[in-house]
Design a protein around this motif. Structure first.
Motif, PDB file in Angstrom:
ATOM      1  N   TYR A   1       9.361  27.389 -18.710  1.00 49.42           N
ATOM      2  CA  TYR A   1       9.373  25.953 -18.338  1.00 49.42           C
ATOM      3  C   TYR A   1      10.833  25.265 -17.963  1.00 49.42           C
ATOM      4  N   PHE A   2      11.653  25.660 -19.076  1.00 52.82           N
ATOM      5  CA  PHE A   2      13.094  25.241 -19.121  1.00 52.82           C
ATOM      6  C   PHE A   2      13.805  26.013 -18.258  1.00 52.82           C
ATOM      7  N   GLY A   3      13.586  27.506 -18.164  1.00 50.45           N
ATOM      8  CA  GLY A   3      14.465  28.002 -17.116  1.00 50.45           C
ATOM      9  C   GLY A   3      14.202  27.705 -15.673  1.00 50.45           C
ATOM     10  N   VAL A   4      12.967  27.343 -15.242  1.00 55.60           N
ATOM     11  CA  VAL A   4      12.719  26.895 -13.755  1.00 55.60           C
ATOM     12  C   VAL A   4      13.581  25.846 -13.499  1.00 55.60           C
ATOM     13  N   ILE A   5      13.661  24.765 -14.416  1.00 56.93           N
ATOM     14  CA  ILE A   5      14.392  23.548 -14.197  1.00 56.93           C
ATOM     15  C   ILE A   5      15.955  24.013 -13.976  1.00 56.93           C
ATOM     16  N   ILE A   6      16.419  24.979 -14.811  1.00 55.99           N
ATOM     17  CA  ILE A   6      17.953  25.110 -14.943  1.00 55.99           C
ATOM     18  C   ILE A   6      18.265  26.095 -13.632  1.00 55.99           C
ATOM     19  N   ALA A   7      17.345  26.879 -13.243  1.00 60.46           N
ATOM     20  CA  ALA A   7      17.309  27.604 -12.069  1.00 60.46           C
ATOM     21  C   ALA A   7      17.458  26.667 -10.642  1.00 60.46           C
ATOM     22  N   HIS A   8      16.728  25.618 -10.671  1.00 62.28           N
ATOM     23  CA  HIS A   8      16.682  25.098  -9.392  1.00 62.28           C
ATOM     24  C   HIS A   8      17.962  24.207  -9.380  1.00 62.28           C
ATOM     25  N   LEU A   9      18.489  23.800 -10.528  1.00 61.61           N
ATOM     26  CA  LEU A   9      19.633  23.043 -10.490  1.00 61.61           C
ATOM     27  C   LEU A   9      21.023  23.878 -10.018  1.00 61.61           C
ATOM     28  N   SER A  10      20.715  25.387 -10.569  1.00 60.82           N
ATOM     29  CA  SER A  10      21.793  26.177 -10.262  1.00 60.82           C
ATOM     30  C   SER A  10      21.826  26.476  -8.581  1.00 60.82           C
ATOM     31  N   TYR A  11      20.790  26.508  -8.026  1.00 60.50           N
ATOM     32  CA  TYR A  11      20.635  26.755  -6.736  1.00 60.50           C
ATOM     33  C   TYR A  11      21.273  25.622  -5.830  1.00 60.50           C
ATOM     34  N   GLY A  12      21.041  24.309  -6.346  1.00 60.35           N
ATOM     35  CA  GLY A  12      21.256  22.975  -5.652  1.00 60.35           C
ATOM     36  C   GLY A  12      22.768  23.060  -5.903  1.00 60.35           C
ATOM     37  N   PHE A  13      23.554  23.146  -6.720  1.00 55.61           N
ATOM     38  CA  PHE A  13      24.938  22.997  -7.205  1.00 55.61           C
ATOM     39  C   PHE A  13      25.682  24.114  -6.111  1.00 55.61           C
ATOM     40  N   VAL A  14      25.150  25.143  -5.811  1.00 59.70           N
ATOM     41  CA  VAL A  14      26.061  26.207  -5.122  1.00 59.70           C
ATOM     42  C   VAL A  14      25.783  25.796  -3.667  1.00 59.70           C
ATOM     43  N   LYS A  15      24.647  25.122  -3.217  1.00 61.80           N
ATOM     44  CA  LYS A  15      24.669  24.441  -1.972  1.00 61.80           C
ATOM     45  C   LYS A  15      25.671  23.461  -1.732  1.00 61.80           C
ATOM     46  N   LEU A  16      25.695  22.578  -2.824  1.00 59.23           N
ATOM     47  CA  LEU A  16      26.671  21.259  -2.789  1.00 59.23           C
ATOM     48  C   LEU A  16      28.157  21.969  -2.615  1.00 59.23           C
ATOM     49  N   SER A  17      28.520  22.779  -3.318  1.00 57.93           N
ATOM     50  CA  SER A  17      29.843  23.525  -3.247  1.00 57.93           C
ATOM     51  C   SER A  17      30.248  23.991  -1.977  1.00 57.93           C
ATOM     52  N   VAL A  18      29.244  24.584  -1.407  1.00 60.41           N
ATOM     53  CA  VAL A  18      29.370  25.511   0.023  1.00 60.41           C
ATOM     54  C   VAL A  18      29.887  24.158   0.927  1.00 60.41           C
ATOM     55  N   LEU A  19      28.914  23.319   0.924  1.00 57.34           N
ATOM     56  CA  LEU A  19      29.003  21.940   1.920  1.00 57.34           C
ATOM     57  C   LEU A  19      30.357  21.515   1.774  1.00 57.34           C
ATOM     58  N   HIS A  20      30.860  21.279   0.620  1.00 64.00           N
ATOM     59  CA  HIS A  20      32.114  20.574   0.356  1.00 64.00           C
ATOM     60  C   HIS A  20      33.283  21.439   0.743  1.00 64.00           C
ATOM     61  N   PHE A  21      33.171  22.970   0.812  1.00 63.35           N
ATOM     62  CA  PHE A  21      34.087  23.891   1.211  1.00 63.35           C
ATOM     63  C   PHE A  21      34.073  23.478   2.690  1.00 63.35           C
ATOM     64  N   TYR A  22      33.009  23.355   3.366  1.00 59.20           N
ATOM     65  CA  TYR A  22      32.889  23.152   4.858  1.00 59.20           C
ATOM     66  C   TYR A  22      33.806  22.053   5.220  1.00 59.20           C
ATOM     67  N   LYS A  23      33.821  20.983   4.534  1.00 57.18           N
ATOM     68  CA  LYS A  23      34.330  19.886   4.462  1.00 57.18           C
ATOM     69  C   LYS A  23      36.120  20.202   4.610  1.00 57.18           C
ATOM     70  N   ARG A  24      36.386  20.897   3.944  1.00 56.42           N
ATOM     71  CA  ARG A  24      37.725  21.180   3.785  1.00 56.42           C
ATOM     72  C   ARG A  24      38.001  21.987   5.104  1.00 56.42           C
ATOM     73  N   ILE A  25      37.226  22.945   5.449  1.00 53.83           N
ATOM     74  CA  ILE A  25      37.814  23.886   6.511  1.00 53.83           C
ATOM     75  C   ILE A  25      37.713  23.154   7.988  1.00 53.83           C
ATOM     76  N   PHE A  26      36.623  22.328   8.148  1.00 52.86           N
ATOM     77  CA  PHE A  26      36.258  21.780   9.379  1.00 52.86           C
ATOM     78  C   PHE A  26      36.473  20.272   9.340  1.00 52.86           C
ATOM     79  N   THR A  27      37.088  19.536  10.370  1.00 58.83           N
ATOM     80  CA  THR A  27      37.490  18.358  10.365  1.00 58.83           C
ATOM     81  C   THR A  27      36.796  17.378  11.614  1.00 58.83           C
ATOM     82  N   THR A  28      36.059  18.066  12.302  1.00 62.30           N
ATOM     83  CA  THR A  28      35.461  17.283  13.242  1.00 62.30           C
ATOM     84  C   THR A  28      34.697  16.331  12.593  1.00 62.30           C
ATOM     85  N   GLN A  29      34.421  14.996  13.322  1.00 62.81           N
ATOM     86  CA  GLN A  29      33.787  14.093  12.637  1.00 62.81           C
ATOM     87  C   GLN A  29      32.173  14.355  12.649  1.00 62.81           C
ATOM     88  N   THR A  30      31.756  14.749  13.905  1.00 61.08           N
ATOM     89  CA  THR A  30      30.394  15.135  13.946  1.00 61.08           C
ATOM     90  C   THR A  30      29.880  16.338  12.889  1.00 61.08           C
TER      91      THR A  30
END
Length: 349
Positions: A88-117
């Motif tokens: 029960y608790f493992g599934v909650i923690i695992a989904h949070l881990s998946y989500g934070f990795v995605k958020l990190s990658v998206l912020h890394f994209y914002k560092r590399i690419f500067t186009t407004q679109t």
């Protein structure tokens, strides 16, 4: 005696988090050693590592103390309760881990690419991923009511739990593919040779194995959904499916952290004995991405950004011996971009 499934889960719980922790340590080493400012993507990947590490610790403890990987027909009611609590608790923690990795990658994209679109689409995906994390967490918490029914023998879930695992694994896979494909339109428009475009795409597609891990987890989630729908299944087969779902969840969470760190290793690669041709190719590729992306953004602005020079300089605000590249000037500001870095500093002109 512990089953081979329990041993496999325990081994994965030791190896993969250690691998992920090493990847994050190298990432921070690359930042600090070259005096690069830590950004949101770095702290988000630390959060993802904490959740991935926590999930692996739950599985490791459960492999020896909560019958994870054991044949369910051989465990006692007390063991069953412990097993379900860990799950029960493992599934909650695992989904949070998946989500934070995605958020990190998206912020890394914002560092590399500067186009407004592109940055707009990154922000949209950021909101989508946050909503996915919230919905997945709430659904897991209230998948049985009262919550204690989750680990009480003879009680049922309020939802088809196998279908829940399958559907959210499918959404997770879909989001991974979208995030991996987001840089492709920008890379396609770069004025570089096709071979270099493929090399750039390869840098951003280092996380493809995580898509494979999610697909495997989706398969085992589907097998669980069949059991939840009432299809006859033996205790041994159910144990095999459930423990593989757990193991591949560990692999996905930890390898996602590693994949998110790999593109940030550019600065530290200079101190490793790697052929200079490889280093210069990788550095020029990412610098080309940033320059082309910045150029397209500046073209759309009403103020003209006038290139100063393509030569390398060493402004007073940069420490001695550090290579930088002068980008463009606007309203008395000099914007300096480090080679293979993702930060931008300003110096009053």
């Amino acid at each position: 005696m512990y089953s081979s499934y329990s041993v496999a889960a325990a081994v994965c719980s030791c190896f993969f988090p250690a691998f992920a922790a090493l990847a994050v340590a190298i990432r921070f080493r690359a930042r600090i050693a070259h005096n690069l400012k830590l950004g949101s993507d770095d702290w988000l990947i630390v959060s993802a590592l904490v959740f991935a590490f926590s999930y692996c610790c739950i599985v490791l403890y459960g492999s020896f103390r909560a019958s994870v990987g054991q044949d369910l027909s051989t465990i006692t009611p007390v063991d069953y309760t412990n097993y379900q609590k860990h799950l029960y608790f493992g599934v909650i923690i695992a989904h949070l881990s998946y989500g934070f990795v995605k958020l990190s990658v998206l912020h890394f994209y914002k560092r590399i690419f500067t186009t407004q679109t592109f940055r707009l689409w990154v922000n949209v995906m950021f909101v989508v991923v946050c909503l996915f994390m919230i919905v997945a967490t709430i659904t897991q918490i209230f998948s049985a009511w009262p919550i204690s029914n989750w680990w009480t023998l003879g009680k049922n879930y309020t939802i088809n739990y196998g279908a829940f695992l399958t559907s959210f694994a499918a959404i997770d896979l879909f989001l991974d593919v979208i995030i991996l494909c987001m840089p492709l339109p920008v890379i396609r428009k770069l004025h570089v040779k096709t071979r270099k475009k493929f090399l750039i795409m390869g840098i951003f597609w280092m996380g493809f194995f995580c898509v494979v891990a999610t697909a495997v987890r989706l398969y085992f989630g589907y097998k669980l959904s069949l059991a939840g729908a009432g299809k006859p299944v033996s205790d041994e087969e159910f144990s095999y499916v459930s423990v593989n779902n757990i193991i591949w969840a560990e692999i996905e969470s930890c390898c996602s952290v590693v994949a998110a760190c790999l593109p940030t290793y550019g600065p530290i690669m200079r101190s490793i004995a790697i052929p200079s041709s490889i280093l210069s190719s990788i550095q020029s590729l990412l610098n080309s991405v940033k320059r082309k992306s910045t150029a397209r953004t500046s073209d759309s602005n009403s103020n003209v950004w006038i290139p100063l020079s393509g030569d390398r300089v060493k402004p007073a605000s940069i420490r001695k011996g550090q290579d930088v590249e002068v980008g463009v000037v606007q309203s008395g500001e000099i914007r300096v971009q480090r080679s293979f870095a993702t930060e931008t500093h300003t110096q009053e002109g």
